[in-house]
Scaffold this motif. Sequence first.
Motif, PDB file in Angstrom:
ATOM      1  N   ASN A 186       1.111  -0.726  -0.473  1.00 56.77           N
ATOM      2  CA  ASN A 186      -0.088  -0.138   0.993  1.00 56.77           C
ATOM      3  C   ASN A 186       0.703   1.585   0.571  1.00 56.77           C
ATOM      4  O   ASN A 186       0.550   2.472  -0.749  1.00 56.77           O
ATOM      5  N   LYS A 211     -10.009  -3.509  -2.397  1.00 57.05           N
ATOM      6  CA  LYS A 211     -10.409  -1.650  -2.146  1.00 57.05           C
ATOM      7  C   LYS A 211      -9.614  -1.212  -1.180  1.00 57.05           C
ATOM      8  O   LYS A 211      -9.762  -0.026  -1.639  1.00 57.05           O
ATOM      9  N   GLU A 212      -9.096  -1.794  -0.494  1.00 58.87           N
ATOM     10  CA  GLU A 212      -7.621  -1.026   0.594  1.00 58.87           C
ATOM     11  C   GLU A 212      -6.836  -0.627  -0.683  1.00 58.87           C
ATOM     12  O   GLU A 212      -6.106   0.154  -0.036  1.00 58.87           O
ATOM     13  N   GLN A 213      -6.408  -1.585  -1.497  1.00 55.20           N
ATOM     14  CA  GLN A 213      -4.985  -1.425  -2.121  1.00 55.20           C
ATOM     15  C   GLN A 213      -5.978   0.079  -2.992  1.00 55.20           C
ATOM     16  O   GLN A 213      -4.728   1.299  -3.473  1.00 55.20           O
ATOM     17  N   ALA A 215      -7.479   2.382  -2.387  1.00 51.88           N
ATOM     18  CA  ALA A 215      -8.018   3.065  -2.075  1.00 51.88           C
ATOM     19  C   ALA A 215      -6.766   4.113  -1.076  1.00 51.88           C
ATOM     20  O   ALA A 215      -6.488   5.367  -1.221  1.00 51.88           O
ATOM     21  N   SER A 216      -5.661   3.120  -1.100  1.00 49.61           N
ATOM     22  CA  SER A 216      -4.309   3.337  -1.071  1.00 49.61           C
ATOM     23  C   SER A 216      -3.933   4.594  -2.328  1.00 49.61           C
ATOM     24  O   SER A 216      -2.756   5.610  -2.323  1.00 49.61           O
TER      25      SER A 216
END
Length: 316
Positions: A186, A211-213, A215-216
């Motif tokens: 990330n 999703k987290e990646q 968003a990063s």
Amino acid sequence: MKILSSLNIGENNVERLEKKFDCVEFYMYKDIEQAGDHLEDAEIFVTFGFDTTADLIEKMKKLKWIQCMSTGIDMLPFETLKERNILLTNVTGIHGIPIAEYVMAVILNDRIDGFRLYEQQKNKIWKRKMNFEEVFGKTITILGTGTIGKEIARKAKAFDMKTIGVNTSGKPVDYFDEIFPTCELNKALSQGDFVVDTLPLTHETKKILGKEQFASMKDSAYFINIGRGATVDEGALIEALQNHIIRGAALDVFEKEPLPQDSPLWTMKNVSITPHISGLSNMYMNRAVPIFEHNLKTYIEGKEDYINKVDLNKEY
């Protein structure tokens, strides 16, 4: 010894192989449907891999070795290969140049907003007001620092871009200004103006980008996938594109191929789609056949110095 091929490697290549290996019978076809009569007798199978099912292998009673003439092997029935202890080799390493050229073409097309300019041309619109941004000084984050990732980085350096790589160990690699280990993915993603996925599909990389990646990443980031579609959570990617969490994407690979007609990716204005062609070039067989030729010599001589021997347990 009989070799069966379900792809066209070129008449010149076939003639050279027949002269060099006169102890071998070559049965070269353009697809597996034409090869039916020789399935049971083939000891060696040359294929792109897409036609290689568990049922097909069961019919090939004498099969001992598969030379896959592509890099991607995630479609192969590994459990069956392990049960039969079938040798598997591929052509990893031949795609660096064409895929790196594809990636730089995508980046430079984005640089001049090429699709918009083409639409203006079709509609006879003379409009010079454009928000062009140079790639000079931009950062490219490349997931995977093997042959393909390294060649992309080399070409990006020629355009004065900063190159960041992500690999398992975090060890330095030529042409990369900075390398991050996968555990810091990330952090690496957060720096990229362009993010390029070159990853193979393994148990470790499946849907590694979710999703987290996304968003990063910067909201101005442009995502390019020439690795494997299933390394990305496609639903999370679609959401990121729809909600402008990232600026856009150029996609050559997908979770399901061909890309289903009802996929929203087809009609999204910030998405460019190509049908898994980034590795194709007029030089493909010129690079792939010598690997097969070396491996065939190794096989006949009973040696072990195969190029790109695949670990069936690791599946790469």
